[in-house]
Design a protein around this motif. Sequence first.
Motif, short mmCIF file in Angstrom:
data_model
loop_
_atom_site.label_atom_id
_atom_site.label_comp_id
_atom_site.label_asym_id
_atom_site.label_seq_id
_atom_site.Cartn_x
_atom_site.Cartn_y
_atom_site.Cartn_z
N HIS A 74 0.82 -1.22 0.00
CA HIS A 74 0.00 0.00 0.00
C HIS A 74 0.85 1.27 0.00
CE1 HIS A 74 0.92 -0.82 4.19
NE2 HIS A 74 0.73 0.46 4.41
N ARG A 93 -9.71 4.37 -2.78
CA ARG A 93 -8.98 3.50 -1.86
C ARG A 93 -9.17 2.06 -2.29
NH1 ARG A 93 -10.23 4.25 4.30
NH2 ARG A 93 -8.25 3.19 4.60
N GLU A 97 -5.91 -1.52 0.96
CA GLU A 97 -5.59 -0.37 1.82
C GLU A 97 -6.63 -0.23 2.92
OE1 GLU A 97 -4.76 4.42 1.31
OE2 GLU A 97 -5.48 3.26 -0.40
N ARG A 98 -7.91 -0.38 2.58
CA ARG A 98 -8.98 -0.24 3.57
C ARG A 98 -8.86 -1.30 4.66
NH1 ARG A 98 -14.32 -1.45 3.92
NH2 ARG A 98 -14.41 -2.60 1.97
N ILE A 100 -6.12 -2.81 5.66
CA ILE A 100 -4.95 -2.54 6.48
C ILE A 100 -5.24 -1.43 7.49
CG2 ILE A 100 -2.61 -1.55 6.45
CD1 ILE A 100 -2.15 -3.11 3.86
N PHE A 101 -5.78 -0.31 7.01
CA PHE A 101 -5.96 0.85 7.89
C PHE A 101 -7.23 0.79 8.74
CE2 PHE A 101 -3.13 2.59 4.54
CZ PHE A 101 -2.05 2.83 5.36
N ASP A 102 -8.32 0.32 8.19
CA ASP A 102 -9.57 0.32 8.93
C ASP A 102 -9.68 -0.83 9.92
OD1 ASP A 102 -10.08 2.50 7.38
OD2 ASP A 102 -11.69 1.60 6.22
N GLY A 104 -6.94 -1.87 11.63
CA GLY A 104 -5.88 -1.66 12.61
C GLY A 104 -4.65 -2.53 12.46
N GLU A 106 -1.86 -1.67 10.80
CA GLU A 106 -0.75 -0.82 10.31
C GLU A 106 0.57 -1.30 10.86
OE1 GLU A 106 -1.47 3.48 10.09
OE2 GLU A 106 -3.36 2.98 11.03
#
Length: 106
Positions: A74, A93, A97-98, A100-102, A104, A106
Amino acid sequence: REKFEEIGEDAIVKELLNYADVIFCTLSSAGASALHSTSPVDDLIVDEAAAATEPELYIPFHLRPSRLLAVGDHLQLPATVLSQQASRLGLSRSLHERLIFDCGYE
């Protein structure tokens, strides 16, 4: 050669796809009509998933995979969306990516 012409190219492609252990294709070509009559697949592996928009990633889902492996970085090329309206709706997005980030991770 005549035998192949009698059978027809579509029938040959369908037969080959149904007996294939592995099918390599792009996300967009996974929506080709020849693949719509293919048997369900066990695994769907998407390379460069971070550069694919979420709707693009759903194209091969008609193959009804049991598992999805979305591979990509990403931090490299993002999903490309030219439409400002689509971007405002969150389509710029990638699913990769969603997740990974949404979620948690990271």
